[in-house]
Write an enzyme that holds these catalytic residues in place. Structure first.
Site, PDB file in Angstrom:
ATOM      1  CG  HIS A 428      18.710   5.785  46.086  1.00 11.70           C
ATOM      2  ND1 HIS A 428      19.845   6.553  46.145  1.00 11.70           N
ATOM      3  CD2 HIS A 428      17.707   6.654  45.832  1.00 11.70           C
ATOM      4  CE1 HIS A 428      19.541   7.820  45.932  1.00 11.70           C
ATOM      5  NE2 HIS A 428      18.257   7.905  45.739  1.00 11.70           N
ATOM      6  CD  GLU A 558      27.732   6.488  52.805  1.00  8.03           C
ATOM      7  OE1 GLU A 558      27.013   6.451  51.789  1.00  8.03           O
ATOM      8  OE2 GLU A 558      27.467   7.132  53.818  1.00  8.03           O
TER       9      GLU A 558
END
EC number: 2.4.2.30
Length: 583
Positions: A428, A558
């Protein structure tokens, strides 16, 4: 990719759906924008006008006009770009443009009532993007009062007036309150129930409990003078990290790049309620875009957003927010503002504390950060993970791992869903301004009032298995080439696999625990290793054979979870971005 309990896909914040088609403006009916009349109840002590391009600058008749299109006779010129420090006495600083009172007076307060207000109004149709500042000032030396008013186009110094009221506080209050009523059609005493009136100014809600950057600088200067200034007990690598994420000046520069006006609404001063109101305006814009309403309804929604969240576009007309991409960018702005609100409050220092300021900031994070040796097994595995999952389409830069920190956030271990299988260590990334919020509050999900279409797979916490996919959300540059990447242990459980983006993905889980957007390239399971119980999908990436027969195929995977308890932050990487030469 990164995620925060409220952030975007693949590592940053809100992710926009792919959209190539822009829509045209519709026609809107003009609004009545006649200037307000003005009365004086006290002697005018001083009324200075900024130079104007032709014509006489009459304050009473131009205070609502100077904001318009460039080239008109009442357009004010900016005579100075100098930066002026705020001198804070009490709960709000005296406007630095009020040179007659700076250092000699303070903003008048009665208990929690602070006689300081910033008003804002945006009207795209007439290229209006203007402010109106009103302050009731009390001299430091004696009980003399005055009312300071300054107005103009956002980002410009504008025109101003200082009205002296001697020792008559009631008259000063009357002038202040009447001007507030004239500009907003709301009574000052009822401002807690403020309602925006069409064609009038809106009130920016400020947090007067939060120190400004300038006050913090003053405190730092005072603390440096203290002979008992303690030394930091932190590892030097942690000290440098805390300096990096708590740099308020860098936060301000970043927000200015996003067109947010930090002069009208200083960082840390905008309230949570004001940011929430910004989200509500974006929701209206989303509704217009989805319904194909690109005329008056969209323009009014954009007017409302820019009025609530001040932007500086210079003399250019504030742009309509017409696409999913533009909407996503504004969601990112509000998310950054929310994180900065957290950061500003956290970096408030206690002068009498026995701790060094950096130690105070670190303690307030409630998040342990332990530097790892470059020769350690964890460092080597994660360095390999960083390099081997750099996507081939992100070839304009390389990354160097400078430092690696083991992360232990208070409460995360206990709350983590260890009962779920399929635990992976995923990426992230986020802007530097967001890391205080991330480390102190964890990765967060977007608030209910945020538009859902700004997120590819709905409001969740987004991760990637390709390092550069998340690194793009650091928004590093040649001048600011240091970024932070987070590796979190994510309990994916059973994934609902999708070939394309769907903002309503959370509703499609049907008992599954996460969403996985399938990409054309991904690390091969043949290279996977295990680190502390989590799967590390080492690269290189290879072709997955995934193809969406109905449209666009994602380049890379994703991963999205919708429960913060499925996320445990494990490692923070300090990375140098090495951008390739353009020639």
């Amino acid at each position: 990719m990164a995620a925060r309990r409220r952030r975007s896909t693949g590592g940053g914040r809100a992710r926009a759906l792919n959209e190539s088609k822009r829509v045209n403006n519709g026609n809107t009916a003009p609004e009545d924008s006649s200037p307000a009349k003005k009365t004086r109840r006290c002697q005018r002590q001083e009324s200075k006008k900024m130079p104007v391009a032709g014509g006489k600058a009459n304050k009473d008749r131009t205070e609502d006009k100077q904001d318009g299109m460039p080239g008109r006779s009442w357009a004010s010129k900016r005579v100075s770009e100098s930066v002026k420090a705020l001198l804070l006495k009490g709960k709000a600083p005296v406007d630095p443009e009020c040179t007659a009172k700076v250092g000699k007076a303070h903003v008048y307060c009665e208990g929690n009532d602070v006689y300081d207000v910033m008003l804002n109004q945006t009207n795209l149709q007439f290229n209006n993007n203007k402010y109106y500042l009103i302050q009731l000032l009390e001299d430091d030396a004696q009980r003399n009062f005055s009312v300071w008013m300054r107005w103009g186009r956002v980002g410009k110094m504008g025109q101003h007036s200082l009205v002296a009221c001697s020792g008559n506080l009631n008259k000063a209050k009357e002038i202040f309150q009447k001007k507030f009523l004239d500009k907003t059609k709301n009574n000052w005493e009822d401002r807690e129930k403020f309602e925006k009136v069409p064609g009038k100014y809106d009130m920016l809600q400020m947090d007067y409990a939060t120190n400004t950057q300038d006050e913090e600088e003053t405190k730092k200067e005072e603390s440096l003078k203290s002979p008992l200034k303690p030394e930091s007990q932190l590892d030097l690598r942690v000290q440098e990290l805390i300096k990096l994420i708590c740099n308020v000046q860098a936060m301000e520069e970043m927000m200015m790049e996003m067109k947010y006006n930090t002069k009208k609404a200083p960082l840390g001063k905008l309230t949570v309620a004001q940011i929430k109101a910004g989200y509500q305006s974006l929701k209206k814009i989303e509704d217009c875009i989805r319904a194909g309403q690109h005329g008056r309804a969209l323009m009014e929604a954009c007017n409302e957003f820019y009025t609530r969240i001040p932007h500086d576009f210079g003399l250019r007309t504030p742009p309509l927010i017409r696409t999913q991409k533009e909407l996503s960018e504004k969601i990112q702005l509000l998310e950054a503002l929310g994180d900065i609100e957290i950061a500003i409050k956290l970096v408030k220092t206690e002068l009498q504390s026995p701790e060094h300021p950096l130690d105070q900031h670190y303690r307030n994070l409630h998040c342990a950060l332990r530097p790892l040796d470059h020769e350690s097994y964890e460092f080597k595995v994660i360095s390999q993970y960083l390099q081997s999952t750099h996507a081939p389409t992100h070839s304009d830069y390389t990354m160097t791992l400078l430092d690696l920190f083991e992360v232990e956030k208070d409460g995360e271990k206990e709350a983590f869903r260890e009962d779920l299988h399929n635990r992976m260590l995923l990426w992230h990334g986020s802007r530097m301004s967001n890391w205080v919020g991330i480390l102190s509050h964890g990765l967060r999900i977007a608030p209910p009032e945020a538009p859902i279409t700004g997120y590819m797979f709905g409001k969740g916490i987004y991760f990637a298995d390709m390092s550069s996919k998340s690194a793009n959300y650091c928004f590093a540059s040649r001048l600011k080439n240091t970024g932070l990447l987070l590796l979190s242990e994510v309990a994916l459980g059973q994934c609902n696999e999708l070939l394309e983006a769907n903002p309503k993905a959370e509703g499609l889980l049907q008992g599954k625990h996460s969403t996985k957007g399938l990409g054309k390239m991904a690390p091969s399971s043949a290279h996977f290793v295990t680190l502390n119980g989590s799967t590390v999908p080492l690269g290189p990436a290879s072709d997955t054979g995934i193809l969406n027969p109905d449209g666009y195929t994602l380049n890379y995977n994703e991963y999205i979870v919708y429960n913060p308890n499925q996320v445990r932050m494990r490692y923070l990487l300090k990375v140098q971005f090495n951008f390739l030469q353009l020639w």
